[in-house]
Design an enzyme around this catalytic site. Sequence first.
Site, PDB file in Angstrom:
ATOM      1  CB  SER A  24      -0.948  -0.032   1.214  1.00  0.00           C
ATOM      2  OG  SER A  24      -1.864   1.033   1.162  1.00  0.00           O
ATOM      3  CB  THR A  25       1.310   4.049   2.392  1.00  0.00           C
ATOM      4  OG1 THR A  25      -0.098   4.175   2.586  1.00  0.00           O
ATOM      5  CG2 THR A  25       1.958   5.417   2.390  1.00  0.00           C
TER       6      THR A  25
ATOM      7  CG  MET B 216      -2.403   2.904   7.471  1.00  0.00           C
ATOM      8  SD  MET B 216      -3.113   4.555   7.202  1.00  0.00           S
ATOM      9  CE  MET B 216      -1.619   5.485   6.830  1.00  0.00           C
TER      10      MET B 216
END
Length: 210
Positions: A23-24, A144
């Site tokens: 993700s991030t 996250m």
Amino acid sequence: MIKNEAEIKSPAFEQTIIAIGTSTGGPRALEAVLSQLPDKLPSPILIVQHIPAGFTKSLAERLNSRVPFTVKEAIDQEVIHNNTVYIAPGDFHMKVRSRRNKELVLELSKEAPLRGHRPSADILFYSIANLPNQNKVAAVLTGMGKDGAEGIIKLKNKDPNCVIIAESEETAIIYGMPKAAVNTNCVDHVLPLSQVGRIITNIIFKAGGK
């Protein structure tokens, strides 16, 4: 934590499938990992990157320009091949299933988000857990939340010999997804980005890839 390379179990099957969830910070992490892999990749790689719809194609094109194998946005019902990386389109879940002729086929869907995510690494991992006659490698990189953690539990329950990798806290932009993975006690290797691709390569070639 990294296991000695001698401790990597000899894979049971000729074919290996690799799945990555992130993700991030994922685009940078993916580039780092893919750039460590061999020029001729004797396995397919399936990626779930949490990213808004419409951005996946440009991500795939950028990565494709920086590695010697093919990186593309996944297409529903396409047969997957070695030497190719498939990225789930934004806002679509991605699964893989096996046909009777042993081909592996991608399925994209607009099923409800799972724990807030579509695409979901868990859904990808769940589908890979059910594949027969495949060595399985799953990696959870920076991000996250907890996406991927339930999926690796299912992978290990279905196939104790599958190899699970988590990015270490020292290189993760956000240590949420990797930490959740580590907390399952299903992770075999906790590694900085500089070592993730190398371990994946070792696993592939231990399976007889050329």
